[in-house]
Design a protein around this motif. Sequence first.
Motif, PDB file in Angstrom:
ATOM      1  N   ALA A   1      -4.725  -8.395 -10.651  1.00  0.00           N
ATOM      2  CA  ALA A   1      -4.272  -8.190  -9.277  1.00  0.00           C
ATOM      3  C   ALA A   1      -2.998  -8.975  -9.000  1.00  0.00           C
ATOM      4  CB  ALA A   1      -5.376  -8.600  -8.305  1.00  0.00           C
ATOM      5  N   VAL A   2      -2.973 -10.249  -9.407  1.00  0.00           N
ATOM      6  CA  VAL A   2      -1.794 -11.076  -9.165  1.00  0.00           C
ATOM      7  C   VAL A   2      -0.588 -10.524  -9.917  1.00  0.00           C
ATOM      8  CG1 VAL A   2      -0.801 -13.370  -9.464  1.00  0.00           C
ATOM      9  CG2 VAL A   2      -3.146 -13.138  -8.657  1.00  0.00           C
ATOM     10  N   GLU A   3      -0.787 -10.119 -11.148  1.00  0.00           N
ATOM     11  CA  GLU A   3       0.317  -9.564 -11.934  1.00  0.00           C
ATOM     12  C   GLU A   3       0.848  -8.285 -11.282  1.00  0.00           C
ATOM     13  OE1 GLU A   3      -0.899 -11.149 -16.403  1.00  0.00           O
ATOM     14  OE2 GLU A   3      -1.437  -9.106 -15.771  1.00  0.00           O
ATOM     15  N   MET A   4      -0.049  -7.475 -10.745  1.00  0.00           N
ATOM     16  CA  MET A   4       0.371  -6.234 -10.085  1.00  0.00           C
ATOM     17  C   MET A   4       1.170  -6.526  -8.817  1.00  0.00           C
ATOM     18  SD  MET A   4      -2.094  -3.040  -9.096  1.00  0.00           S
ATOM     19  CE  MET A   4      -1.416  -1.489  -8.472  1.00  0.00           C
ATOM     20  N   ILE A   5       0.724  -7.510  -8.060  1.00  0.00           N
ATOM     21  CA  ILE A   5       1.413  -7.863  -6.812  1.00  0.00           C
ATOM     22  C   ILE A   5       2.769  -8.484  -7.099  1.00  0.00           C
ATOM     23  CG2 ILE A   5       1.299  -9.267  -4.712  1.00  0.00           C
ATOM     24  CD1 ILE A   5      -1.826  -9.107  -5.078  1.00  0.00           C
TER      25      ILE A   5
ATOM     26  N   ALA B   1       0.826  -1.205   0.000  1.00  0.00           N
ATOM     27  CA  ALA B   1       0.000   0.000   0.000  1.00  0.00           C
ATOM     28  C   ALA B   1       0.863   1.260   0.000  1.00  0.00           C
ATOM     29  CB  ALA B   1      -0.931  -0.011   1.211  1.00  0.00           C
ATOM     30  N   LEU B   2       1.937   1.268   0.799  1.00  0.00           N
ATOM     31  CA  LEU B   2       2.824   2.424   0.857  1.00  0.00           C
ATOM     32  C   LEU B   2       3.497   2.664  -0.493  1.00  0.00           C
ATOM     33  CD1 LEU B   2       4.439   1.790   4.349  1.00  0.00           C
ATOM     34  CD2 LEU B   2       3.040   3.765   3.728  1.00  0.00           C
ATOM     35  N   GLN B   3       3.888   1.603  -1.149  1.00  0.00           N
ATOM     36  CA  GLN B   3       4.562   1.739  -2.440  1.00  0.00           C
ATOM     37  C   GLN B   3       3.625   2.251  -3.532  1.00  0.00           C
ATOM     38  OE1 GLN B   3       6.203  -2.086  -3.219  1.00  0.00           O
ATOM     39  NE2 GLN B   3       7.849  -1.894  -1.720  1.00  0.00           N
ATOM     40  N   HIS B   4       2.327   2.128  -3.300  1.00  0.00           N
ATOM     41  CA  HIS B   4       1.368   2.543  -4.319  1.00  0.00           C
ATOM     42  C   HIS B   4       0.561   3.769  -3.886  1.00  0.00           C
ATOM     43  CE1 HIS B   4       2.398  -1.446  -5.805  1.00  0.00           C
ATOM     44  NE2 HIS B   4       1.974  -1.038  -6.987  1.00  0.00           N
TER      45      HIS B   4
ATOM     46  N   MET C   1      11.026  -4.460   2.606  1.00  0.00           N
ATOM     47  CA  MET C   1      11.042  -3.659   3.813  1.00  0.00           C
ATOM     48  C   MET C   1      10.903  -2.169   3.494  1.00  0.00           C
ATOM     49  SD  MET C   1      11.286  -5.910   6.080  1.00  0.00           S
ATOM     50  CE  MET C   1      10.343  -6.945   4.973  1.00  0.00           C
ATOM     51  N   THR C   2      10.245  -1.444   4.363  1.00  0.00           N
ATOM     52  CA  THR C   2      10.189   0.009   4.276  1.00  0.00           C
ATOM     53  C   THR C   2      10.488   0.571   5.653  1.00  0.00           C
ATOM     54  OG1 THR C   2       7.909   0.362   4.950  1.00  0.00           O
ATOM     55  CG2 THR C   2       8.256  -0.271   2.669  1.00  0.00           C
TER      56      THR C   2
END
Length: 341
Positions: A85-89, A27-30, A97-98
């Motif tokens: 969704a799977v391709e995006m993930i 979620a943070l990355q997007h 890590m963040t």
Amino acid sequence: MRIQSRPMPFTEEQMKQVFDTNMIDFALQHGFEIEKGDRHSVHVKNSGGLYLFNHGRGYYCFTTERKGNIIDFVKDYFGQDFKGAVEMILGCRAYEMTEHYIPPSEKNPKGDLILPPKDKDFNRTIAYLTKTRGIDKEIVYAMINAGKVYGARTEAKKDGRTYAFHNCAFVGYDETGKARYCALRAPSADSSFRQDVENSDKTYGFCMEGHSNRVYSFEAPIDAMSHATLCKLHGIDWRQDHRVAEGCLSDKALYRYLQHHSEITEIVFCYDNDMDGKLKDGTPHNHGQVQAELSAETFADLEYKTFIQTPVNKDFNLDLLDLRKGLTHISQTEREQGQER
């Protein structure tokens, strides 16, 4: 007739990476902004009631009353279908890590599953399943003969004394016939004991293999066997269709089973009817049926025909026991009427 189905679009390794991806990192990355929630979750800013669980494997939105795993999250908030969704993930490295999030420490790799020793006889297990749970004796013996059900005996020492415990064991196997999952349950209506044996892998569920193009998915082995009994009582061949018990509210065992049964084109989700279920804040929530709806949508996106079969009571074993009581009452009435004549 064997119906040829399309192959699964993703490998086991790819799906493992998908489900191992931390939802908070994703979620943070997007572009999502995270703020403090409660001790179990973080809140997504400007989202209304969207919360991501701290373990990074699920979410719940109080506004829409939807919850799910990372695939459901991408479908709901990025407008993707299952494949998208799977391709995006997969473009997001698993557990990347963040600086905003400290993930739980990694677990040590699982060792081999060691099944508990068998009891000297299976009388307790057979009596519990057939009498207490009302499961048809033919079905119980079929599972015993297949090595999927047995009476287990474990021992524990306390204060210098050795105590023996008798449990029902429900076993799941891999494609080579190796036991990979085992759930224990006390053979008593008065005990709530249930436990997975150490090193059990829930992606290998308790399975009742059939011959048709339909599979029924359950939370527990007893529900699967009860459903088979209900079918038999209604004149349906219980051996015809496939049945998979997850051992929880998850689709992992079902997904693995489908990879090895390309003939299956229809899935029926038979999860519990948690009419009295509640969230931690007291909000009514039917856990089993909410998951059934999410699962049906997920696999429909994979081009399976999906259905939901909801038990009248909490689960199919209670439905079976109610039917047994009704049949007993009818039989008793017929006997009394016969005596009057």
